[in-house]
Design a protein around this motif. Structure first.
Motif, PDB file in Angstrom:
ATOM      1  N   THR A   2      41.399  45.658  36.986  1.00  0.00           N
ATOM      2  CA  THR A   2      41.283  44.065  36.493  1.00  0.00           C
ATOM      3  C   THR A   2      42.547  43.254  36.178  1.00  0.00           C
ATOM      4  OG1 THR A   2      40.896  44.825  34.073  1.00  0.00           O
ATOM      5  CG2 THR A   2      38.448  44.020  35.445  1.00  0.00           C
ATOM      6  N   GLY A   7      47.689  37.988  35.844  1.00  0.00           N
ATOM      7  CA  GLY A   7      47.355  36.667  36.221  1.00  0.00           C
ATOM      8  C   GLY A   7      47.971  35.275  35.541  1.00  0.00           C
ATOM      9  N   THR A   8      46.886  34.285  34.992  1.00  0.00           N
ATOM     10  CA  THR A   8      47.972  33.354  34.700  1.00  0.00           C
ATOM     11  C   THR A   8      49.005  33.495  33.470  1.00  0.00           C
ATOM     12  OG1 THR A   8      45.878  33.106  33.263  1.00  0.00           O
ATOM     13  CG2 THR A   8      45.923  32.199  34.946  1.00  0.00           C
ATOM     14  N   ARG A   9      48.777  34.724  32.470  1.00  0.00           N
ATOM     15  CA  ARG A   9      49.874  35.283  31.904  1.00  0.00           C
ATOM     16  C   ARG A   9      51.332  34.621  31.380  1.00  0.00           C
ATOM     17  NH1 ARG A   9      50.923  40.556  28.590  1.00  0.00           N
ATOM     18  NH2 ARG A   9      52.055  39.954  27.052  1.00  0.00           N
ATOM     19  N   THR A 148      43.809  38.743  39.648  1.00  0.00           N
ATOM     20  CA  THR A 148      44.836  37.815  38.562  1.00  0.00           C
ATOM     21  C   THR A 148      46.041  38.387  38.497  1.00  0.00           C
ATOM     22  OG1 THR A 148      44.144  40.776  37.610  1.00  0.00           O
ATOM     23  CG2 THR A 148      42.745  38.309  37.060  1.00  0.00           C
ATOM     24  N   LYS A 151      48.035  35.508  41.714  1.00  0.00           N
ATOM     25  CA  LYS A 151      47.673  33.959  40.359  1.00  0.00           C
ATOM     26  C   LYS A 151      49.250  34.338  39.803  1.00  0.00           C
ATOM     27  CE  LYS A 151      42.997  32.778  39.542  1.00  0.00           C
ATOM     28  NZ  LYS A 151      42.294  33.018  38.262  1.00  0.00           N
TER      29      LYS A 151
END
Length: 257
Positions: A2, A7-9, A148, A151
C-alpha cells in the motif's frame, strides 16, 4: 503493498510550504513577466510566482528536510509533467526506505530498496526483495496497489493541494532586495509565523517562477527547490530484463465494484 507513507505525502509536504509563504487569493491577473515584479508588492509577487508554478507543464522538484511538529524528515527528487510522466525517487528518511519511480504513459516501474521492504512491508517484504533481486516492479499506472506511489508523480496532485488549500495567509509577507541564488537573480519573500521563518525565492528575470522555498524554526528545517520548468521528462524506461511483472509477484489486483 500500500505504500502508506507515500502518495500525496510528498505533494502535501511541498504544498504546505508554498501555501505558508504565498497565502490565499488564487485569483490573480495572470503570470507577469519578471521585469515587472520589482515594482510589485510582496503579495503580488507571491501570487504571480504561484500562478507561474501552477501553469508549468513540467518541472523538476527536489525537497529535503523536516517540517517539524513531530513530522518525519523525507526527501524527493522528481521530474514530472502534466501528462503524468515521471522519473525520480522518494526517500522516507530515518532509514525507512526509498523508492525509485519511473512512469511513462500507462506504465509504471517502481524499485523499493531493502529498507523500504523491511520497514513498510514487514510481513513478506524480505521475500519480495529477494525475488526482485534489484529489478523494478512493472505495472499499469492504474494498478490500485501502486496508486499511492503514482500520485507522487502527478503534478495535478500537488497543484490541486495548492488550489484547494490556499486559505492561510497569517503573518506579514515582506520583500527583500534582489539577490542571487546560485547563478539566478531572485527576489526573496519572507513570512514569519509561529516562530518559523518561511522564505520564497522568486526569479527576477524571465517568468517569475518560484526557485526555492525554505522553512526554518520551531523544529522545522526544510527546503524545496524547483527547476527545469517546461523541460521534458526523461523518456528512458527500465528494460524488460530489469523489470518484473507485479502480477507475477503479488497476484492480480482484486476487482472493486
Amino acid at each position: 503493498m500500500t505504500g502508506p507513507h507515500l502518495g500525496t505525502r510528498p505533494a502535501a509536504w511541498t504544498a504546505a510550504i508554498v501555501l505558508s509563504v504565498t497565502g490565499s487569493g488564487l485569483v490573480g491577473s495572470g503570470v507577469a513577466q519578471a521585469d515587472d515584479i520589482g515594482d510589485l508588492t510582496a503579495q503580488q509577487i507571491a501570487d504571480r510566482a504561484r500562478d507561474a508554478l501552477l501553469d508549468a507543464h513540467s518541472l523538476h522538484l527536489r525537497t529535503h528536510g523536516d517540517l517539524g511538529r513531530d513530522s518525519t524528515p523525507m526527501s524527493l527528487d522528481l521530474t514530472l509533467d502534466r501528462s503524468g510522466n515521471c522519473d525520480g525517487s522518494v526517500d522516507l528518511g530515518d532509514s525507512q526506505g526509498s523508492v525509485r519511480i519511473v512512469k511513462r504513459g500507462n506504465d509504471v516501474w517502481v524499485r523499493p530498496d531493502a529498507d523500504f521492504w523491511r520497514n513498510q512491508v514487514p510481513d513478506g517484504g524480505a521475500a519480495f526483495a529477494a525475488i526482485l533481486n534489484g529489478r523494478y516492479m512493472k505495472a499499469s499506472a492504474t494498478d490500485p496497489r501502486l496508486l499511492t506511489l503514482t500520485k507522487a508523480c502527478d503534478p495535478h496532485t500537488f497543484q490541486k493541494l495548492v488550489s484547494d488549500n490556499a486559505d492561510n495567509d497569517a503573518g506579514t509577507l515582506n520583500k527583500a532586495a534582489t539577490t542571487t541564488l546560485g547563478t539566478a537573480s531572485v527576489v526573496p519573500l519572507t513570512r514569519m509565523r509561529d516562530r518559523t521563518t518561511l522564505v520564497l525565492y522568486v526569479a527576477a528575470t524571465g517568468k517569475p517562477y518560484p526557485l526555492r522555498l525554505t522553512l526554518r524554526g520551531d523544529g522545522a528545517d526544510a527546503t524545496a527547490d524547483f527547476s527545469a520548468f517546461d523541460k521534458p521528462v526523461p523518456t528512458s524506461t527500465p528494460p524488460p530484463d530489469e523489470s518484473f511483472d507485479i502480477n507475477a509477484l503479488l497476484g492480480r489486483p482484486t476487482e472493486t465494484a
